[in-house]
Design a protein around this motif. Structure first.
Motif, PDB file in Angstrom:
ATOM      1  N   GLU A 187      83.105  74.502  44.272  1.00  0.00           N
ATOM      2  CA  GLU A 187      82.764  75.003  45.611  1.00  0.00           C
ATOM      3  C   GLU A 187      81.313  74.671  45.949  1.00  0.00           C
ATOM      4  O   GLU A 187      80.986  74.277  47.069  1.00  0.00           O
ATOM      5  N   ARG A 188      80.447  74.809  44.959  1.00  0.00           N
ATOM      6  CA  ARG A 188      79.024  74.563  45.171  1.00  0.00           C
ATOM      7  C   ARG A 188      78.734  73.099  45.514  1.00  0.00           C
ATOM      8  O   ARG A 188      77.791  72.796  46.243  1.00  0.00           O
ATOM      9  N   SER A 189      79.572  72.187  44.990  1.00  0.00           N
ATOM     10  CA  SER A 189      79.315  70.756  45.178  1.00  0.00           C
ATOM     11  C   SER A 189      80.134  70.137  46.309  1.00  0.00           C
ATOM     12  O   SER A 189      80.171  68.916  46.438  1.00  0.00           O
ATOM     13  N   VAL A 190      80.783  70.958  47.128  1.00  0.00           N
ATOM     14  CA  VAL A 190      81.573  70.424  48.243  1.00  0.00           C
ATOM     15  C   VAL A 190      80.752  69.516  49.157  1.00  0.00           C
ATOM     16  O   VAL A 190      81.215  68.427  49.531  1.00  0.00           O
ATOM     17  N   PRO A 191      79.531  69.899  49.553  1.00  0.00           N
ATOM     18  CA  PRO A 191      78.746  68.988  50.401  1.00  0.00           C
ATOM     19  C   PRO A 191      78.501  67.629  49.743  1.00  0.00           C
ATOM     20  O   PRO A 191      78.542  66.598  50.426  1.00  0.00           O
ATOM     21  N   LYS A 192      78.284  67.631  48.433  1.00  0.00           N
ATOM     22  CA  LYS A 192      78.082  66.374  47.713  1.00  0.00           C
ATOM     23  C   LYS A 192      79.362  65.533  47.736  1.00  0.00           C
ATOM     24  O   LYS A 192      79.338  64.321  47.946  1.00  0.00           O
ATOM     25  N   ALA A 193      80.506  66.197  47.523  1.00  0.00           N
ATOM     26  CA  ALA A 193      81.795  65.499  47.550  1.00  0.00           C
ATOM     27  C   ALA A 193      82.080  64.919  48.935  1.00  0.00           C
ATOM     28  O   ALA A 193      82.580  63.794  49.064  1.00  0.00           O
ATOM     29  N   GLU A 194      81.765  65.689  49.956  1.00  0.00           N
ATOM     30  CA  GLU A 194      82.005  65.209  51.326  1.00  0.00           C
ATOM     31  C   GLU A 194      81.115  64.009  51.664  1.00  0.00           C
ATOM     32  O   GLU A 194      81.537  63.093  52.370  1.00  0.00           O
ATOM     33  N   LYS A 195      79.905  64.011  51.123  1.00  0.00           N
ATOM     34  CA  LYS A 195      79.019  62.872  51.329  1.00  0.00           C
ATOM     35  C   LYS A 195      79.572  61.623  50.650  1.00  0.00           C
ATOM     36  O   LYS A 195      79.564  60.526  51.218  1.00  0.00           O
ATOM     37  N   LEU A 196      80.084  61.807  49.412  1.00  0.00           N
ATOM     38  CA  LEU A 196      80.693  60.682  48.698  1.00  0.00           C
ATOM     39  C   LEU A 196      81.960  60.206  49.407  1.00  0.00           C
ATOM     40  O   LEU A 196      82.235  59.007  49.481  1.00  0.00           O
ATOM     41  N   GLN A 197      82.723  61.157  49.933  1.00  0.00           N
ATOM     42  CA  GLN A 197      83.936  60.802  50.675  1.00  0.00           C
ATOM     43  C   GLN A 197      83.611  59.897  51.853  1.00  0.00           C
ATOM     44  O   GLN A 197      84.278  58.879  52.075  1.00  0.00           O
ATOM     45  N   GLU A 198      82.588  60.270  52.596  1.00  0.00           N
ATOM     46  CA  GLU A 198      82.207  59.482  53.768  1.00  0.00           C
ATOM     47  C   GLU A 198      81.672  58.112  53.375  1.00  0.00           C
ATOM     48  O   GLU A 198      82.036  57.094  53.968  1.00  0.00           O
ATOM     49  N   GLU A 199      80.828  58.085  52.350  1.00  0.00           N
ATOM     50  CA  GLU A 199      80.192  56.828  51.954  1.00  0.00           C
ATOM     51  C   GLU A 199      81.185  55.836  51.362  1.00  0.00           C
ATOM     52  O   GLU A 199      81.104  54.636  51.618  1.00  0.00           O
ATOM     53  N   TYR A 200      82.151  56.323  50.579  1.00  0.00           N
ATOM     54  CA  TYR A 200      83.066  55.424  49.871  1.00  0.00           C
ATOM     55  C   TYR A 200      84.508  55.486  50.398  1.00  0.00           C
ATOM     56  O   TYR A 200      85.420  54.961  49.774  1.00  0.00           O
TER      57      TYR A 200
END
Length: 323
Positions: free
Chosen positions: A34-47
């Motif tokens: 849950e804490r890393s959702v923003p990081k995951a969403e950033k990776l989702q957008e980039e890749y």
């Protein structure tokens, strides 16, 4: 391959940089805390990853057919088991598990469900590692092997000040043996199989080995694997035989430059690669899963089990309690 990634750490970022070279791998999902959702969403957008999840059950119900487990060491077993039980093939980062019995259990599940279970460890798939295998007969009877992978950890300063991060926490499978020296163990066992004897002399601080020397006895020859996260030197590996020596002028994880020495000559036996260091392993994994090559996967699992056997014996000899 419809790949689901578990984790958002450094190794995931490295992996994602490489995926542009392998269009046959479809990035279908990524699972984070849950804490890393923003990081995951950033990776989702980039890749251009298909979907993000913060709950494992939802992630495993998605369209993925393969899971890449790239979380801290102590979580490998649990996530790999969940994925296998959900009917997914599993690629798991090194070290596979913290205990031999855990990997043996995962192997049983994979075999029962006829799924591919394989360890991601770069050196086993590098073309220059195959070159070393081909050159071994040219050096005659092997007598001594030395692998030294020493790299001052970016987290060691914090450790010295009393802050125990996962990289140096034995409960999380931290330490030099499980992190940096694991490449040396794979390097040696991939060439020569299980040794007859194992000893490990670790520099133990606060219950974890910040560096150490692993001794492997093969009877007619001996191997030394040095791993350090508390100091540094130029990493290398040598295989000394009666008729010649193979020298790896880089860490055993990358095997960038390799030479074959005889008494009066020296020649390069390496080839330059334009690919990312993780390219060769994941290209092979994609083919193995697509072709359902369970024979190859079983062979690699036997190798990984041998590595875990050495790691477990070494940990016991050094009095390390992992997990």
């Amino acid at each position: 391959m419809k790949l689901g990634i578990i984790g958002t750490g450094m190794i995931v970022n490295e992996f994602l940089k490489m995926t542009t070279e392998l269009p046959e791998i479809q990035l279908s999902a990524i699972l984070s805390t849950e804490r890393s959702v923003p990081k995951a969403e950033k990776l989702q957008e980039e890749y251009k990853i298909g979907a993000t999840f913060s709950k494992a059950e939802d992630f495993l119900k998605s369209e993925i057919d393969t899971v890449y487990v790239a979380v801290p060491n102590h979580l490998h077993y649990d996530f790999a088991k969940q994925a296998l039980l959900a009917g997914k093939h599993v690629i798991c980062e090194k070290p596979f598990t913290l205990k031999y019995r855990e990997l043996a259990e995962l192997k049983e599940i994979a075999e029962e469900k006829q799924l591919i279970l394989i360890e991601a460890v770069t050196n086993q798939y590098l073309p220059n590692y195959q070159k070393i295998k081909e050159a071994l007969p040219e050096i005659g009877q092997v007598r001594l092997i030395e692998c030294n992978y020493s790299q001052y950890s970016s987290r060691y300063d914090a450790f010295r000040k009393g802050e125990i991060l996962p990289a140096f926490n034995p409960k999380f499978g931290g330490g030099a043996l499980m992190d940096i020296n694991i490449y040396n163990i794979h390097f040696v066992l991939g060439l020569f199989g299980l040794p007859k004897g194992v000893e490990y002399y670790g520099n133990i601080q606060k219950g974890v080995d910040t560096s150490g020397i692993l001794m492997l006895d093969y009877g007619s020859f001996k191997a030394v694997c040095i791993g350090a996260k508390d100091s540094f030197t130029e990493s290398h590996a040598t295989i000394q035989g009666e008729d010649g020596t193979i020298i790896v002028k880089s860490p055993s994880s990358t095997i960038i430059e390799t030479v074959l020495q005889h008494k009066d000559s020296e020649q390069s036996i390496s080839e330059k690669s334009t690919h990312h260091r993780m390219y060769d392993e994941f290209k092979k994994f994609e083919a193995v899963i697509r072709e359902k090559d369970r024979a190859f996967a079983a062979e690699r699992l036997d190798h990984s089990l041998a590595v875990m056997k050495v790691v477990e014996e070494a940990s016991t000899k050094a009095g390390l309690e992992l997990g």
